[in-house]
Design an enzyme around this catalytic site. Structure first.
Site, PDB file in Angstrom:
ATOM      1  N   ASP A 200      -1.319   1.571  -3.794  1.00 35.90           N
ATOM      2  CA  ASP A 200      -2.079   0.534  -4.485  1.00 35.90           C
ATOM      3  C   ASP A 200      -3.463   1.002  -4.924  1.00 35.90           C
ATOM      4  O   ASP A 200      -4.284   0.191  -5.359  1.00 35.90           O
ATOM      5  CB  ASP A 200      -2.189  -0.717  -3.610  1.00 35.90           C
ATOM      6  CG  ASP A 200      -2.935  -0.460  -2.303  1.00 35.90           C
ATOM      7  OD1 ASP A 200      -2.882   0.677  -1.805  1.00 35.90           O
ATOM      8  OD2 ASP A 200      -3.574  -1.399  -1.785  1.00 35.90           O
TER       9      ASP A 200
ATOM     10  N   ASP B  39      -6.148   2.309  -3.335  1.00 36.38           N
ATOM     11  CA  ASP B  39      -7.414   2.152  -2.610  1.00 36.38           C
ATOM     12  C   ASP B  39      -7.740   3.331  -1.698  1.00 36.38           C
ATOM     13  O   ASP B  39      -8.837   3.400  -1.157  1.00 36.38           O
ATOM     14  CB  ASP B  39      -7.472   0.818  -1.842  1.00 36.38           C
ATOM     15  CG  ASP B  39      -6.316   0.621  -0.878  1.00 36.38           C
ATOM     16  OD1 ASP B  39      -5.460   1.517  -0.772  1.00 36.38           O
ATOM     17  OD2 ASP B  39      -6.268  -0.455  -0.242  1.00 36.38           O
ATOM     18  N   ARG B  40      -6.811   4.270  -1.522  1.00 39.72           N
ATOM     19  CA  ARG B  40      -7.108   5.426  -0.658  1.00 39.72           C
ATOM     20  C   ARG B  40      -7.349   6.678  -1.489  1.00 39.72           C
ATOM     21  O   ARG B  40      -6.945   6.759  -2.647  1.00 39.72           O
ATOM     22  CB  ARG B  40      -5.929   5.713   0.266  1.00 39.72           C
ATOM     23  CG  ARG B  40      -5.636   4.585   1.206  1.00 39.72           C
ATOM     24  CD  ARG B  40      -4.569   4.993   2.183  1.00 39.72           C
ATOM     25  NE  ARG B  40      -4.295   3.890   3.087  1.00 39.72           N
ATOM     26  CZ  ARG B  40      -3.759   4.021   4.284  1.00 39.72           C
ATOM     27  NH1 ARG B  40      -3.427   5.223   4.722  1.00 39.72           N
ATOM     28  NH2 ARG B  40      -3.544   2.973   5.043  1.00 39.72           N
TER      29      ARG B  40
ATOM     30  N   LYS C  85     -11.669  -0.775  -0.541  1.00 40.44           N
ATOM     31  CA  LYS C  85     -11.820   0.662  -0.645  1.00 40.44           C
ATOM     32  C   LYS C  85     -11.258   1.085  -1.992  1.00 40.44           C
ATOM     33  O   LYS C  85     -10.455   0.380  -2.589  1.00 40.44           O
ATOM     34  CB  LYS C  85     -11.146   1.371   0.521  1.00 40.44           C
ATOM     35  CG  LYS C  85      -9.692   1.069   0.758  1.00 40.44           C
ATOM     36  CD  LYS C  85      -9.250   1.744   2.050  1.00 40.44           C
ATOM     37  CE  LYS C  85      -7.764   1.589   2.311  1.00 40.44           C
ATOM     38  NZ  LYS C  85      -7.458   0.360   3.068  1.00 40.44           N
TER      39      LYS C  85
ATOM     40  N   ASP D 188      -3.115   6.401  -3.040  1.00 36.99           N
ATOM     41  CA  ASP D 188      -1.924   5.817  -2.419  1.00 36.99           C
ATOM     42  C   ASP D 188      -1.254   4.789  -3.332  1.00 36.99           C
ATOM     43  O   ASP D 188      -1.622   4.637  -4.494  1.00 36.99           O
ATOM     44  CB  ASP D 188      -2.281   5.196  -1.066  1.00 36.99           C
ATOM     45  CG  ASP D 188      -3.136   3.945  -1.211  1.00 36.99           C
ATOM     46  OD1 ASP D 188      -3.867   3.843  -2.212  1.00 36.99           O
ATOM     47  OD2 ASP D 188      -3.067   3.061  -0.333  1.00 36.99           O
TER      48      ASP D 188
ATOM     49  N   SER E 147       0.811  -1.217   0.000  1.00 45.04           N
ATOM     50  CA  SER E 147       0.000   0.000   0.000  1.00 45.04           C
ATOM     51  C   SER E 147       0.842   1.263   0.000  1.00 45.04           C
ATOM     52  O   SER E 147       1.672   1.458  -0.875  1.00 45.04           O
ATOM     53  CB  SER E 147      -0.968  -0.034   1.178  1.00 45.04           C
ATOM     54  OG  SER E 147      -1.902   1.002   1.049  1.00 45.04           O
ATOM     55  N   HIS E 148       0.680   2.085   1.048  1.00 44.80           N
ATOM     56  CA  HIS E 148       1.354   3.387   1.082  1.00 44.80           C
ATOM     57  C   HIS E 148       2.787   3.283   1.604  1.00 44.80           C
ATOM     58  O   HIS E 148       3.496   4.276   1.629  1.00 44.80           O
ATOM     59  CB  HIS E 148       0.563   4.316   1.992  1.00 44.80           C
ATOM     60  CG  HIS E 148       0.337   3.709   3.344  1.00 44.80           C
ATOM     61  ND1 HIS E 148      -0.600   2.725   3.553  1.00 44.80           N
ATOM     62  CD2 HIS E 148       0.958   3.894   4.515  1.00 44.80           C
ATOM     63  CE1 HIS E 148      -0.564   2.340   4.806  1.00 44.80           C
ATOM     64  NE2 HIS E 148       0.385   3.032   5.428  1.00 44.80           N
TER      65      HIS E 148
HETATM   66  C1  VG1 Z   1      -3.993   1.333   8.204  1.00 40.48           C
HETATM   67  C2  VG1 Z   1      -5.270   2.133   8.377  1.00 40.48           C
HETATM   68  C3  VG1 Z   1      -6.470   1.250   8.152  1.00 40.48           C
HETATM   69  C4  VG1 Z   1      -6.371   0.600   6.765  1.00 40.48           C
HETATM   70  C5  VG1 Z   1      -5.050  -0.133   6.635  1.00 40.48           C
HETATM   71  C6  VG1 Z   1      -4.840  -0.685   5.241  1.00 40.48           C
HETATM   72  O1  VG1 Z   1      -3.956   0.297   9.150  1.00 40.48           O
HETATM   73  O2  VG1 Z   1      -5.328   2.718   9.648  1.00 40.48           O
HETATM   74  O3  VG1 Z   1      -7.635   2.016   8.275  1.00 40.48           O
HETATM   75  O4  VG1 Z   1      -7.419  -0.297   6.567  1.00 40.48           O
HETATM   76  O5  VG1 Z   1      -3.971   0.758   6.899  1.00 40.48           O
HETATM   77  O6  VG1 Z   1      -4.893   0.332   4.292  1.00 40.48           O
HETATM   78  P1  VG1 Z   1      -3.110   0.416  10.509  1.00 40.48           P
HETATM   79  O7  VG1 Z   1      -3.247  -0.936  11.149  1.00 40.48           O
HETATM   80  O8  VG1 Z   1      -1.706   0.774  10.106  1.00 40.48           O
HETATM   81  O9  VG1 Z   1      -3.738   1.524  11.292  1.00 40.48           O
HETATM   82  V1  VG1 Z   1      -4.052   0.184   2.863  1.00 40.48           V
HETATM   83  O10 VG1 Z   1      -4.390   1.439   1.921  1.00 40.48           O
HETATM   84  O11 VG1 Z   1      -2.539   0.137   3.507  1.00 40.48           O
HETATM   85  O12 VG1 Z   1      -4.283  -1.308   2.300  1.00 40.48           O
HETATM   86 CO    CO Z   2      -3.693   1.157   0.103  1.00 39.56          CO
END
Ligand code: VG1
Ligand code: CO
Length: 544
Positions: free
Chosen positions: A280, A282-283, A377, A278, A113-114
Site C-alpha cells: 500500500d 507506506d513502507r 508513514k 510495500d 499492506s504487505h
Molecule cells: C507491523 C509492523 C508495524 C506497522 C504495522 C502496519 O505490525 O511491525 O510497525 O505499523 O505492521 O504496517 P505488527 O503488529 O505485525 O508487528 V503496514 O505497512 O502493514 O500498514
Molecule cells: Co503498508
C-alpha cells in the site's frame, strides 16, 4: 433506487489489529461481513450529512467490489461527496494526503499492506480520520463494540456499479462521486517538500537508481515521479504494474521478500541507490550499492540531515519512534536538543504528537518512516528524502552511514520474525518470557546486567490515553535490549517478533554485520523464551 435497511447479525471477536481489520478475502466475502464493519464505522462517526469522504485502496483482489459497497453505503448515510482514486487506487500516504488537502471527514483505505493478495489471500480495511491518520484506539474500540451488537446496515439498492475507470464526476443518489487521478495530489506535495531540480540533476549525472514496486500500488506513483518528472530512465521502476495478486508475491520491502531488488543491488554492476515499497505504499527499504540501510538508522539519518532538505530547512520540532525501533534517532535528538518520544507499534500513536506540533519526523523499525506532511508513514517520501540528501551531499549511501555512526555511535539492531507459528505455542513463548522476569531483574544475561523487565505501556502525552501490553522488554544497564512482541497484522496463526539491540559508541570495534555483533543477545533470547522447543522452529522466517 432506494435506501434499504438490511438485517444483519453481529460478528464476534474481530477487533482491529495494529493497522485496521485484516482477514482472508474469503472472510470479507461472507455475507454482510464488510458491510458490518463499514456500518460500525459509520455508527461511530454519527451524523455525516454534508461531509466529504475519501475511498481508495492498494488495488488488491476485492478492492473494486469493496469500493462499490462503501459508495452505496456512503450514499445511504448522506455524505455530500466522495473522492475516489481512479480505478479505486490510492496508496495509503496518498489517501492521507487527499483527506487533508480536501478537508474530508475521513477515508476508508482498502489494504492489507504487505500481506499477499488474491482470492485465497488477504484483504483489509481501515478508517482514517480528519487529520489524515489512522483512527485512534478509542475510535477503533468503538467500531469494535458496534460490530458486536450490530443488527442492521443501510445501503442504497437498485443502482448499477459506478464506472471508476474514468476521471470526472458521477452522481449516486444525492451524493456526488469525484473520480480523481491517484497520483497528482501526492506528486504535487512531494514537489513542495523536496528539491526536484537537484534530484533531477543528480540522476542526470552518472548516478543510477532502481525502485522495486513489488507489483503493488507504488508502481504508478513511482513511474510518474522517478521516470516522468525526475527523468530517470525507463525501467528504473521494477515490477511497476500494480496487479490484483501482486504477482503472487509478498510485497514486504525487506531483504527476504524484495529479492529482485536485493539481487540487483548486490550484483557487480549494481546501481548507486535502490529502494522498494510495500503493498500500500507506506513502507520503504533503502539500499546503497551492496549496502543495506537498517530502517532505524534511516530514521536517524533523515533526522540528522533534515536541515539540508527544502521542506525541513527551518528545523524539525521533535522526533518519535515506536518502542521496538532502535534508539539511533534518540542520539540525534539528544545532540540537536529535540524532544524524542517512544510510542507503541503502529502509526496511529504518532498522530496526536504531530497534530500538537511536538514531532516532525517519526519512524518504525518495520521499514516505516514519515513526517507531518501527512499522517501515515510514506514510502516514496522516504526515498525522495534520501535522494535529496544524496543530491546535496554527493556521497555514497554507505559513506553517509559510516560517517553517521562515527558521529553518533551505532545501534546494532536486528528483528527476527517467526511467521505463522501455532497461536497457542506463540502464547506459551510470551508466557515463558514473562515468567522469567522476576528472576532476571538485576541479574546477568548475555554478559550484561539486566536493568528492568516489563510489559511496555504508553500514556499518550496529549490525551493521556493509556495503551498497555505493547511488548515484553528486557532492558540492560548498558542500553542493550531484547523485546518480544506478537504481531497484530497477520491472518494465519501468530507471528512472534524478537527485536535485538546493542549500542556501540565506537562501531569500528565490530565488522558491519549486525547478526555477529548481536550473537550473544540472540542466544539469550532463545534461552529465556524456550522458543525453539515450544514452536519447533530452528530459525526465523525473516531476519532484518
Ligand atoms: C507491523 C509492523 C508495524 C506497522 C504495522 C502496519 O505490525 O511491525 O510497525 O505499523 O505492521 O504496517 P505488527 O503488529 O505485525 O508487528 V503496514 O505497512 O502493514 O500498514
Ligand atoms: Co503498508
Amino acid at each position: 433506487m432506494h435506501v434499504s435497511t438490511v438485517t444483519t447479525t453481529p460478528f464476534v471477536g474481530q477487533r482491529p489489529g495494529t493497522s485496521g481489520l485484516r482477514k482472508k478475502v474469503k472472510v470479507f466475502q461472507e455475507q454482510h461481513y464488510l458491510e458490518n464493519f463499514v456500518q460500525a464505522t459509520l455508527n461511530t462517526l454519527g451524523d455525516v450529512a454534508g461531509q466529504t469522504l475519501v475511498v481508495g485502496g492498494d488495488g488488491r483482489f476485492y478492492n473494486r467490489e469493496a469500493i462499490q459497497i462503501i459508495l452505496r453505503m456512503a450514499a445511504a448515510h448522506g455524505f455530500k461527496r466522495v473522492l475516489v482514486g481512479q480505478d479505486g487506487i490510492l496508496s495509503t500516504p496518498a489517501t492521507s494526503c487527499v483527506i487533508r488537502k480536501y478537508d474530508a471527514l475521513g477515508g476508508f483505505i482498502l489494504s492489507a499492506s504487505h500481506n499477499p493478495a488474491g482470492p485465497d489471500e488477504d484483504f483489509g480495511i481501515k478508517y482514517n480520520v480528519n487529520n489524515g491518520g489512522p483512527a485512534p484506539e478509542s475510535f477503533t474500540e468503538n467500531i469494535y463494540h458496534n460490530t458486536t451488537s450490530i443488527t442492521s446496515y443501510r445501503i442504497l439498492e437498485g443502482v448499477a456499479d459506478i464506472d471508476l475507470s474514468q476521471q470526472g464526476e458521477v452522481q449516486l443518489g444525492d451524493m456526488q462521486i469525484q473520480i480523481i487521478d491517484a497520483v497528482t495530489d501526492y506528486a504535487e506535495l512531494m514537489q513542495e517538500i523536496f528539491d526536484f531540480p537537484a534530484i533531477k540533476d543528480l540522476l542526470a549525472h552518472d548516478f543510477s537508481i532502481a525502485f522495486d514496486a513489488m507489483s503493488a500500488v507504488t508502481g504508478p506513483y513511482a513511474q510518474v515521479i522517478f521516470e516522468d518528472i525526475l527523468g530517470a530512465p525507463q525501467g528504473t521502476v521494477m515490477n511497476g504494474e500494480a496487479l490484483e495478486d501482486f504477482g503472487g508475491g509478498h510485497p514486504d520491502p525487506n531483504l527476504t521478500y524484495a529479492k529482485d531488488l536485493v539481487d540487483k543491488m548486490y550484483a557487480d554492476d549494481a546501481p548507486d541507490f535502490g529502494a522498494a515499497s510495500d503493498g500500500d505504499g507506506d513502507r520503504n527499504m533503502i539500499l546503497g550499492n551492496r549496502f543495506f540501510v537498517n530502517p532505524s538508522d534511516s530514521l536517524a539519518v533523515l533526522a540528522a540531515n533534515a536541515h539540508l532538505v527544502k521542506g525541513y530547512q527551518g528545523g524539525i520540532s521533535g522526533v518519535a519512534r515506536s518502542m521496538p525501533t532502535s534508539g539511533a534517532v534518540d542520539k540525534v535528538a539528544e545532540k540537536l536538543g529535540l524532544e524524542c518520544f517512544e510510542t507503541p507499534t503502529g502509526w496511529k500513536f504518532f498522530g496526536n504528537l504531530m497534530d500538537a506540533g511536538r514531532v516532525t519526523l517519526c519512524g518504525e523499525e518495520s521499514f516505516g518512516t514519515g513526517s507531518d506532511h501527512v499522517r501515515e508513514k510514506d514510502g516514496l517520501w522516504a526515498v525522495l528524502f534520501w535522494l535529496n540528501i544524496l543530491a546535496v551531499r554527493q556521497e555514497s549511501v554507505e559513506s553517509i552511514l559510516v560517517s553517521h555512526w562515527s558521529e553518533f555511535g551505532r545501534n546494532f539492531y536486528s528483528r527476527h520474525d517467526y511467521e505463522a507459528v501455532d497461536s497457542a505455542a506463540a502464547q506459551q513463548v510470551m508466557d515463558t518470557v514473562r515468567s522469567n522476569f522476576a528472576q532476571l531483574q538485576g541479574q546477568q544475561l548475555a554478559g550484561r546486567n539486566v536493568r528492568l523487565c516489563d510489559d511496555f505501556s504508553y500514556t499518550d502525552p496529549i490525551d493521556a490515553s493509556i495503551s498497555s501490553g505493547q511488548g515484553l522488554r528486557i532492558l540492560f544497564a548498558d542500553g542493550s535490549r531484547i523485546i518480544f512482541r506478537l504481531s497484530g497484522t497477520g491472518t494465519a496463526g501468530a507471528t512472534i517478533r524478537i527485536y535485538l539491540e546493542s549500542f556501540e559508541q565506537d562501531p569500528t570495534q565490530h565488522g558491519l554485520d549486525a547478526q555477529d555483533a548481536l550473537a550473544d543477545l540472540i542466544a539469550a533470547a532463545d534461552s529465556i523464551s524456550n522458543l525453539k522447543s515450544l514452536t519447533g522452529r530452528e530459525k526465523p522466517s525473516v531476519i532484518t
